[in-house]
Design a protein around this motif. Structure first.
Motif, PDB file in Angstrom:
ATOM      1  N   ASP A 189     124.863  74.501   8.612  1.00  0.00           N
ATOM      2  CA  ASP A 189     124.490  74.335   7.209  1.00  0.00           C
ATOM      3  C   ASP A 189     124.850  72.973   6.662  1.00  0.00           C
ATOM      4  OD1 ASP A 189     127.104  74.447   5.530  1.00  0.00           O
ATOM      5  OD2 ASP A 189     127.285  76.192   6.833  1.00  0.00           O
ATOM      6  N   PHE A 190     124.086  72.618   5.649  1.00  0.00           N
ATOM      7  CA  PHE A 190     124.409  71.520   4.748  1.00  0.00           C
ATOM      8  C   PHE A 190     124.824  72.226   3.475  1.00  0.00           C
ATOM      9  CE2 PHE A 190     121.162  69.362   7.359  1.00  0.00           C
ATOM     10  CZ  PHE A 190     121.823  68.187   7.664  1.00  0.00           C
ATOM     11  N   SER A 191     126.092  72.185   3.128  1.00  0.00           N
ATOM     12  CA  SER A 191     126.517  72.856   1.907  1.00  0.00           C
ATOM     13  C   SER A 191     127.022  71.827   0.909  1.00  0.00           C
ATOM     14  CB  SER A 191     127.611  73.886   2.210  1.00  0.00           C
ATOM     15  OG  SER A 191     128.679  73.292   2.880  1.00  0.00           O
ATOM     16  N   ASP A 192     126.919  72.173  -0.338  1.00  0.00           N
ATOM     17  CA  ASP A 192     127.345  71.299  -1.431  1.00  0.00           C
ATOM     18  C   ASP A 192     126.668  69.933  -1.315  1.00  0.00           C
ATOM     19  OD1 ASP A 192     128.718  70.806  -3.762  1.00  0.00           O
ATOM     20  OD2 ASP A 192     130.489  70.032  -2.746  1.00  0.00           O
ATOM     21  N   LEU A 193     125.323  69.945  -1.260  1.00  0.00           N
ATOM     22  CA  LEU A 193     124.554  68.711  -1.114  1.00  0.00           C
ATOM     23  C   LEU A 193     124.742  67.802  -2.316  1.00  0.00           C
ATOM     24  CD1 LEU A 193     121.266  70.183   0.316  1.00  0.00           C
ATOM     25  CD2 LEU A 193     122.957  68.835   1.549  1.00  0.00           C
ATOM     26  N   LYS A 194     124.933  66.547  -2.049  1.00  0.00           N
ATOM     27  CA  LYS A 194     125.123  65.523  -3.083  1.00  0.00           C
ATOM     28  C   LYS A 194     124.129  64.392  -2.832  1.00  0.00           C
ATOM     29  CE  LYS A 194     128.883  67.480  -4.676  1.00  0.00           C
ATOM     30  NZ  LYS A 194     128.877  68.197  -5.894  1.00  0.00           N
ATOM     31  N   PRO A 195     123.966  63.471  -3.784  1.00  0.00           N
ATOM     32  CA  PRO A 195     123.059  62.337  -3.557  1.00  0.00           C
ATOM     33  C   PRO A 195     123.436  61.494  -2.329  1.00  0.00           C
ATOM     34  CG  PRO A 195     123.556  62.521  -5.873  1.00  0.00           C
ATOM     35  CD  PRO A 195     124.459  63.501  -5.151  1.00  0.00           C
ATOM     36  N   ILE A 196     124.716  61.446  -2.015  1.00  0.00           N
ATOM     37  CA  ILE A 196     125.168  60.737  -0.814  1.00  0.00           C
ATOM     38  C   ILE A 196     125.960  61.717   0.031  1.00  0.00           C
ATOM     39  CG2 ILE A 196     126.643  58.902   0.096  1.00  0.00           C
ATOM     40  CD1 ILE A 196     126.071  57.335  -2.462  1.00  0.00           C
ATOM     41  N   ASN A 197     125.559  61.839   1.298  1.00  0.00           N
ATOM     42  CA  ASN A 197     126.243  62.726   2.242  1.00  0.00           C
ATOM     43  C   ASN A 197     126.607  61.925   3.472  1.00  0.00           C
ATOM     44  OD1 ASN A 197     125.901  65.652   1.148  1.00  0.00           O
ATOM     45  ND2 ASN A 197     123.955  64.630   0.798  1.00  0.00           N
ATOM     46  N   VAL A 198     127.718  62.261   4.084  1.00  0.00           N
ATOM     47  CA  VAL A 198     128.193  61.582   5.285  1.00  0.00           C
ATOM     48  C   VAL A 198     128.267  62.611   6.404  1.00  0.00           C
ATOM     49  CG1 VAL A 198     130.113  60.291   6.305  1.00  0.00           C
ATOM     50  CG2 VAL A 198     129.532  59.962   3.901  1.00  0.00           C
ATOM     51  N   ILE A 199     127.698  62.261   7.547  1.00  0.00           N
ATOM     52  CA  ILE A 199     127.743  63.132   8.716  1.00  0.00           C
ATOM     53  C   ILE A 199     128.664  62.473   9.734  1.00  0.00           C
ATOM     54  CG2 ILE A 199     126.421  64.193  10.574  1.00  0.00           C
ATOM     55  CD1 ILE A 199     123.975  63.996   8.696  1.00  0.00           C
ATOM     56  N   ILE A 200     129.744  63.169  10.064  1.00  0.00           N
ATOM     57  CA  ILE A 200     130.743  62.634  10.989  1.00  0.00           C
ATOM     58  C   ILE A 200     130.911  63.607  12.138  1.00  0.00           C
ATOM     59  CG2 ILE A 200     133.163  61.970  11.263  1.00  0.00           C
ATOM     60  CD1 ILE A 200     133.198  61.397   8.226  1.00  0.00           C
ATOM     61  N   GLY A 201     131.023  63.095  13.346  1.00  0.00           N
ATOM     62  CA  GLY A 201     131.248  63.960  14.497  1.00  0.00           C
ATOM     63  C   GLY A 201     131.385  63.150  15.769  1.00  0.00           C
ATOM     64  N   ARG A 202     131.892  63.792  16.777  1.00  0.00           N
ATOM     65  CA  ARG A 202     132.043  63.143  18.081  1.00  0.00           C
ATOM     66  C   ARG A 202     130.670  62.912  18.708  1.00  0.00           C
ATOM     67  NH1 ARG A 202     137.220  65.199  21.198  1.00  0.00           N
ATOM     68  NH2 ARG A 202     136.294  63.660  22.537  1.00  0.00           N
ATOM     69  N   ASN A 203     130.653  62.110  19.747  1.00  0.00           N
ATOM     70  CA  ASN A 203     129.415  61.873  20.482  1.00  0.00           C
ATOM     71  C   ASN A 203     128.868  63.184  21.037  1.00  0.00           C
ATOM     72  OD1 ASN A 203     129.669  59.154  20.011  1.00  0.00           O
ATOM     73  ND2 ASN A 203     130.475  58.675  22.029  1.00  0.00           N
ATOM     74  N   ASN A 204     127.548  63.295  21.043  1.00  0.00           N
ATOM     75  CA  ASN A 204     126.848  64.426  21.646  1.00  0.00           C
ATOM     76  C   ASN A 204     127.148  65.762  20.950  1.00  0.00           C
ATOM     77  OD1 ASN A 204     124.954  65.265  23.509  1.00  0.00           O
ATOM     78  ND2 ASN A 204     126.502  65.875  24.995  1.00  0.00           N
ATOM     79  N   THR A 205     127.322  65.734  19.615  1.00  0.00           N
ATOM     80  CA  THR A 205     127.575  66.976  18.881  1.00  0.00           C
ATOM     81  C   THR A 205     126.409  67.385  17.993  1.00  0.00           C
ATOM     82  OG1 THR A 205     128.700  65.750  17.116  1.00  0.00           O
ATOM     83  CG2 THR A 205     130.087  66.701  18.844  1.00  0.00           C
ATOM     84  N   GLY A 206     125.343  66.572  17.917  1.00  0.00           N
ATOM     85  CA  GLY A 206     124.151  66.960  17.179  1.00  0.00           C
ATOM     86  C   GLY A 206     123.903  66.226  15.876  1.00  0.00           C
ATOM     87  N   LYS A 207     124.594  65.115  15.618  1.00  0.00           N
ATOM     88  CA  LYS A 207     124.391  64.382  14.362  1.00  0.00           C
ATOM     89  C   LYS A 207     122.941  63.921  14.214  1.00  0.00           C
ATOM     90  CE  LYS A 207     127.548  61.377  15.330  1.00  0.00           C
ATOM     91  NZ  LYS A 207     128.006  61.848  16.634  1.00  0.00           N
ATOM     92  N   SER A 208     122.363  63.374  15.269  1.00  0.00           N
ATOM     93  CA  SER A 208     120.967  62.918  15.220  1.00  0.00           C
ATOM     94  C   SER A 208     120.012  64.088  15.059  1.00  0.00           C
ATOM     95  CB  SER A 208     120.615  62.136  16.488  1.00  0.00           C
ATOM     96  OG  SER A 208     121.380  60.960  16.552  1.00  0.00           O
ATOM     97  N   HIS A 209     120.347  65.236  15.639  1.00  0.00           N
ATOM     98  CA  HIS A 209     119.508  66.420  15.475  1.00  0.00           C
ATOM     99  C   HIS A 209     119.514  66.895  14.029  1.00  0.00           C
ATOM    100  CE1 HIS A 209     118.527  67.288  19.711  1.00  0.00           C
ATOM    101  NE2 HIS A 209     119.655  66.631  19.930  1.00  0.00           N
TER     102      HIS A 209
END
Length: 75
Positions: free
Chosen positions: A20-40
């Motif tokens: 999920d994307f919860s508590d959506l705001k005008p600016i969101n940051v996606i952080i995670g280790r390599n190969n965890t699905g950020k690009s997906h």
């Protein structure tokens, strides 16, 4: 009303578990280790902007009202 939360499963590497994307705001940051699905996740957002290209087997849950034009204007 805008979308407050988006949950999905059945898209690319997110087949079984709800994501999920919860508590959506005008600016969101996606952080995670390599190969965890950020690009997906970003690919999923692109697909949401073009609902006709949504895969048949994807399951979606929204909190709020989904309007693709509103969503695009906030990207």
């Amino acid at each position: 009303m805008k979308i407050d939360k988006i949950q999905f499963r059945g898209f690319t590497c997110f087949q079984k578990e709800w994501v999920d994307f919860s508590d959506l705001k005008p600016i969101n940051v996606i952080i995670g280790r390599n190969n965890t699905g950020k690009s997906h996740l970003l690919d999923f957002v692109k697909v949401l902007c073009h609902p006709k290209s949504l895969p048949q087997d994807i399951e979606l849950r929204f909190t709020g009202k989904f309007n693709p034009e509103t969503f695009k204007s906030e990207l």
